[in-house]
Design a protein around this motif. Structure first.
Motif, PDB file in Angstrom:
ATOM      1  N   GLU A  17       0.909  -1.250   0.037  1.00 43.18           N
ATOM      2  CA  GLU A  17      -0.002   0.095   0.173  1.00 43.18           C
ATOM      3  C   GLU A  17       0.726   1.055   0.117  1.00 43.18           C
ATOM      4  OE1 GLU A  17      -0.903  -2.721   2.426  1.00 43.18           O
ATOM      5  OE2 GLU A  17      -2.390  -3.126   0.556  1.00 43.18           O
ATOM      6  N   VAL A  18       2.123   1.168  -0.064  1.00 39.61           N
ATOM      7  CA  VAL A  18       2.996   2.254  -0.337  1.00 39.61           C
ATOM      8  C   VAL A  18       3.477   2.614  -1.575  1.00 39.61           C
ATOM      9  CG1 VAL A  18       5.020   3.137   0.626  1.00 39.61           C
ATOM     10  CG2 VAL A  18       3.718   1.983   2.151  1.00 39.61           C
ATOM     11  N   ILE A  19       3.391   3.796  -1.988  1.00 41.23           N
ATOM     12  CA  ILE A  19       3.878   4.316  -3.352  1.00 41.23           C
ATOM     13  C   ILE A  19       5.047   5.125  -3.092  1.00 41.23           C
ATOM     14  CG2 ILE A  19       3.271   5.356  -5.410  1.00 41.23           C
ATOM     15  CD1 ILE A  19       0.602   4.316  -5.223  1.00 41.23           C
ATOM     16  N   GLN A  20       6.074   5.088  -3.892  1.00 42.60           N
ATOM     17  CA  GLN A  20       7.200   5.980  -3.858  1.00 42.60           C
ATOM     18  C   GLN A  20       7.571   6.755  -5.294  1.00 42.60           C
ATOM     19  OE1 GLN A  20      10.741   4.272  -2.140  1.00 42.60           O
ATOM     20  NE2 GLN A  20      10.178   5.223  -0.058  1.00 42.60           N
ATOM     21  N   VAL A  21       7.524   7.628  -5.433  1.00 41.22           N
ATOM     22  CA  VAL A  21       7.672   8.468  -6.544  1.00 41.22           C
ATOM     23  C   VAL A  21       8.935   9.487  -6.483  1.00 41.22           C
ATOM     24  CG1 VAL A  21       6.700   9.856  -8.430  1.00 41.22           C
ATOM     25  CG2 VAL A  21       5.352   8.310  -7.240  1.00 41.22           C
ATOM     26  N   CYS A  56      -8.771   7.228  -4.454  1.00 35.68           N
ATOM     27  CA  CYS A  56      -8.255   6.172  -3.229  1.00 35.68           C
ATOM     28  C   CYS A  56      -7.980   6.906  -1.898  1.00 35.68           C
ATOM     29  CB  CYS A  56      -7.043   5.675  -3.919  1.00 35.68           C
ATOM     30  SG  CYS A  56      -7.359   4.437  -5.254  1.00 35.68           S
ATOM     31  N   GLU A  57      -8.150   6.465  -1.075  1.00 36.29           N
ATOM     32  CA  GLU A  57      -8.090   7.012   0.299  1.00 36.29           C
ATOM     33  C   GLU A  57      -6.359   7.005   0.606  1.00 36.29           C
ATOM     34  OE1 GLU A  57     -10.240   5.713   3.797  1.00 36.29           O
ATOM     35  OE2 GLU A  57     -12.067   5.504   2.614  1.00 36.29           O
ATOM     36  N   ILE A  58      -5.912   8.290   1.175  1.00 32.29           N
ATOM     37  CA  ILE A  58      -4.556   8.236   1.419  1.00 32.29           C
ATOM     38  C   ILE A  58      -4.224   8.368   3.146  1.00 32.29           C
ATOM     39  CG2 ILE A  58      -2.294   9.688   1.289  1.00 32.29           C
ATOM     40  CD1 ILE A  58      -3.236  10.402  -1.600  1.00 32.29           C
ATOM     41  N   ASN A  59      -3.661   7.554   3.632  1.00 34.20           N
ATOM     42  CA  ASN A  59      -3.417   7.651   5.177  1.00 34.20           C
ATOM     43  C   ASN A  59      -2.460   8.958   5.385  1.00 34.20           C
ATOM     44  OD1 ASN A  59      -4.885   5.399   5.903  1.00 34.20           O
ATOM     45  ND2 ASN A  59      -3.214   4.178   5.209  1.00 34.20           N
ATOM     46  N   ASN A  60      -1.343   9.124   4.565  1.00 39.86           N
ATOM     47  CA  ASN A  60      -0.513  10.059   4.689  1.00 39.86           C
ATOM     48  C   ASN A  60       0.291  10.233   3.577  1.00 39.86           C
ATOM     49  OD1 ASN A  60       2.432   8.742   5.422  1.00 39.86           O
ATOM     50  ND2 ASN A  60       0.729   7.980   7.039  1.00 39.86           N
ATOM     51  N   ALA A  61       1.117  11.330   3.474  1.00 39.08           N
ATOM     52  CA  ALA A  61       1.969  11.478   2.512  1.00 39.08           C
ATOM     53  C   ALA A  61       3.197  12.557   2.877  1.00 39.08           C
ATOM     54  CB  ALA A  61       1.468  12.421   1.365  1.00 39.08           C
ATOM     55  N   LYS A  62       4.348  12.212   2.379  1.00 36.73           N
ATOM     56  CA  LYS A  62       5.480  12.919   2.786  1.00 36.73           C
ATOM     57  C   LYS A  62       6.714  12.759   1.854  1.00 36.73           C
ATOM     58  CE  LYS A  62       6.764   8.671   5.279  1.00 36.73           C
ATOM     59  NZ  LYS A  62       6.946   8.275   6.739  1.00 36.73           N
ATOM     60  N   ILE A  63       7.450  13.791   1.881  1.00 39.30           N
ATOM     61  CA  ILE A  63       8.744  13.683   0.998  1.00 39.30           C
ATOM     62  C   ILE A  63       9.934  13.425   1.907  1.00 39.30           C
ATOM     63  CG2 ILE A  63      10.221  15.517  -0.042  1.00 39.30           C
ATOM     64  CD1 ILE A  63       8.143  17.419  -0.938  1.00 39.30           C
ATOM     65  N   PRO A  71       6.311  16.401   6.054  1.00 37.38           N
ATOM     66  CA  PRO A  71       4.961  15.811   5.771  1.00 37.38           C
ATOM     67  C   PRO A  71       4.287  16.774   4.838  1.00 37.38           C
ATOM     68  CG  PRO A  71       5.088  16.872   7.954  1.00 37.38           C
ATOM     69  CD  PRO A  71       6.554  16.653   7.376  1.00 37.38           C
ATOM     70  N   LEU A  72       3.230  15.945   3.867  1.00 38.08           N
ATOM     71  CA  LEU A  72       2.712  16.946   3.156  1.00 38.08           C
ATOM     72  C   LEU A  72       1.119  16.816   3.826  1.00 38.08           C
ATOM     73  CD1 LEU A  72       3.800  15.236  -0.095  1.00 38.08           C
ATOM     74  CD2 LEU A  72       4.373  17.585   0.844  1.00 38.08           C
ATOM     75  N   GLU A  73       0.420  18.062   3.600  1.00 41.12           N
ATOM     76  CA  GLU A  73      -1.121  17.794   3.817  1.00 41.12           C
ATOM     77  C   GLU A  73      -1.934  17.206   2.978  1.00 41.12           C
ATOM     78  OE1 GLU A  73      -4.509  21.335   5.217  1.00 41.12           O
ATOM     79  OE2 GLU A  73      -2.398  22.048   4.894  1.00 41.12           O
ATOM     80  N   VAL A  74      -2.854  16.324   3.557  1.00 38.28           N
ATOM     81  CA  VAL A  74      -3.624  15.452   2.530  1.00 38.28           C
ATOM     82  C   VAL A  74      -5.122  16.123   2.680  1.00 38.28           C
ATOM     83  CG1 VAL A  74      -4.383  13.500   1.795  1.00 38.28           C
ATOM     84  CG2 VAL A  74      -2.167  13.439   2.447  1.00 38.28           C
ATOM     85  N   SER A  75      -5.598  16.580   1.607  1.00 41.32           N
ATOM     86  CA  SER A  75      -7.051  17.238   1.850  1.00 41.32           C
ATOM     87  C   SER A  75      -8.329  15.902   2.178  1.00 41.32           C
ATOM     88  CB  SER A  75      -7.647  18.099   0.505  1.00 41.32           C
ATOM     89  OG  SER A  75      -7.756  17.056  -0.660  1.00 41.32           O
ATOM     90  N   GLU A  76      -9.516  16.511   2.480  1.00 44.29           N
ATOM     91  CA  GLU A  76     -10.522  15.447   2.677  1.00 44.29           C
ATOM     92  C   GLU A  76     -10.655  14.684   1.505  1.00 44.29           C
ATOM     93  OE1 GLU A  76     -13.669  17.756   4.314  1.00 44.29           O
ATOM     94  OE2 GLU A  76     -12.688  18.248   6.342  1.00 44.29           O
ATOM     95  N   GLU A  77     -10.459  15.325   0.248  1.00 39.93           N
ATOM     96  CA  GLU A  77     -10.868  14.665  -0.904  1.00 39.93           C
ATOM     97  C   GLU A  77      -9.565  13.755  -1.289  1.00 39.93           C
ATOM     98  OE1 GLU A  77     -11.658  15.698  -5.564  1.00 39.93           O
ATOM     99  OE2 GLU A  77     -10.470  17.133  -4.141  1.00 39.93           O
ATOM    100  N   TYR A  78      -8.602  13.794  -0.256  1.00 44.43           N
ATOM    101  CA  TYR A  78      -7.249  12.811  -0.635  1.00 44.43           C
ATOM    102  C   TYR A  78      -6.479  13.248  -1.895  1.00 44.43           C
ATOM    103  CZ  TYR A  78     -10.194   9.846   2.515  1.00 44.43           C
ATOM    104  OH  TYR A  78     -10.751   9.306   3.470  1.00 44.43           O
ATOM    105  N   ASP A  98       1.316   6.687   1.608  1.00 41.63           N
ATOM    106  CA  ASP A  98       0.639   5.453   2.055  1.00 41.63           C
ATOM    107  C   ASP A  98      -0.886   5.221   2.117  1.00 41.63           C
ATOM    108  OD1 ASP A  98       0.006   3.421   3.763  1.00 41.63           O
ATOM    109  OD2 ASP A  98       0.463   4.355   5.613  1.00 41.63           O
ATOM    110  N   LEU A  99      -1.262   4.279   1.368  1.00 41.50           N
ATOM    111  CA  LEU A  99      -2.520   4.169   0.690  1.00 41.50           C
ATOM    112  C   LEU A  99      -3.430   3.407   1.686  1.00 41.50           C
ATOM    113  CD1 LEU A  99      -2.019   3.767  -3.107  1.00 41.50           C
ATOM    114  CD2 LEU A  99      -3.008   5.950  -2.108  1.00 41.50           C
ATOM    115  N   ALA A 100      -4.486   3.678   1.729  1.00 38.33           N
ATOM    116  CA  ALA A 100      -5.411   2.857   2.652  1.00 38.33           C
ATOM    117  C   ALA A 100      -6.017   1.715   1.796  1.00 38.33           C
ATOM    118  CB  ALA A 100      -6.708   3.953   3.238  1.00 38.33           C
ATOM    119  N   GLU A 101      -5.938   1.632   0.800  1.00 33.04           N
ATOM    120  CA  GLU A 101      -6.455   0.635  -0.236  1.00 33.04           C
ATOM    121  C   GLU A 101      -5.238  -0.085  -1.019  1.00 33.04           C
ATOM    122  OE1 GLU A 101      -9.660   2.075  -2.589  1.00 33.04           O
ATOM    123  OE2 GLU A 101      -9.450   3.941  -1.270  1.00 33.04           O
ATOM    124  N   ALA A 102      -5.660  -1.075  -1.569  1.00 30.95           N
ATOM    125  CA  ALA A 102      -4.428  -1.786  -2.443  1.00 30.95           C
ATOM    126  C   ALA A 102      -3.822  -0.778  -3.555  1.00 30.95           C
ATOM    127  CB  ALA A 102      -5.126  -2.834  -3.237  1.00 30.95           C
TER     128      ALA A 102
END
Length: 208
Positions: A17-21, A56-63, A71-78, A98-102
């Motif tokens: 569930e973790v994506i790195q770009v 897709c739901e996002i638990n958190n995002a960061k650089i 940390p990056l701010e994630v909106s209510e819309e994800y 970090d995604l909350a789904e597959a």
């Protein structure tokens, strides 16, 4: 949303569930908004659920760099935005989501929108024209080498948090299902705009 051709540029490695770009892939695009003619705009990133009309739901995002984590701010819309910082590119930073789904069910989604600082309930004609010209400047610049996929900006879309809201607006186009569409012609002839509430987002009204 931007064309799928642009979205493909953001393909990253996927692990559970973790994506790195690589941050450099975001930077190559956000730096295009650094100029005065596009300073009111931003890219908002998210992940579209495959086969569904939601993000897709996002638990958190960061650089992440070797020396720090931002940390990056994630909106209510994800959705989230990233800063345009050359030093992060030089540090070979990654954006970790970090995604909350597959993760293999979520495709990158990129949206060009007005910065939150420009969202309010009252606009003068000059302010609406300013936002319209910001979008035109961006698409004109992009069209210089992607003219076969870039649309023509002919107005603004005002979007509200309640997607079901429909109501008349004095001396302006009606709000229908959460969206108010302002044509370039209406903006040119208007005396400004008063909204019933602060919009959720403003994007370009564009046609091919």
């Amino acid at each position: 949303m931007l064309s799928a051709a642009l979205m493909l540029l953001f393909a990253g490695s996927v692990n559970a569930e973790v994506i790195q770009v690589e941050y450099s892939r975001f930077y190559s695009h956000v730096k295009k908004l650094d100029g005065e003619d596009t300073q009111a705009l931003q890219f908002a990133f998210g992940f579209q659920r495959v086969g569904e009309g939601r993000l897709c739901e996002i638990n958190n995002a960061k650089i992440v760099t070797d020396k720090q984590t931002l940390p990056l701010e994630v909106s209510e819309e994800y959705r989230f935005t990233v800063p345009s910082e050359k030093v992060l590119k030089m540090a070979e930073a990654f954006v970790e989501i970090d995604l909350a789904e597959a993760a293999n069910l979520c495709d990158m989604s990129v949206q060009l929108e007005t910065k939150t600082a420009y969202l309010k309930t009252r606009y003068s004609k000059e302010e609406l024209t300013y936002l319209l010209e910001q979008y035109r400047s961006f698409f004109n610049e992009m069209g210089s080498f992607l003219s076969f996929i870039m649309p023509t900006v002919d107005g603004l879309n005002i979007q509200f948090a309640d997607e079901n809201i429909s109501m008349p607006v004095k001396d302006a186009p009606n709000i229908n299902m959460g969206t108010q569409m302002l044509s370039a012609e209406w903006i040119e002839s208007s005396k400004g705009l008063v909204l019933p509430e602060k919009p959720f987002r403003i994007t370009a009204k564009a046609t091919k």
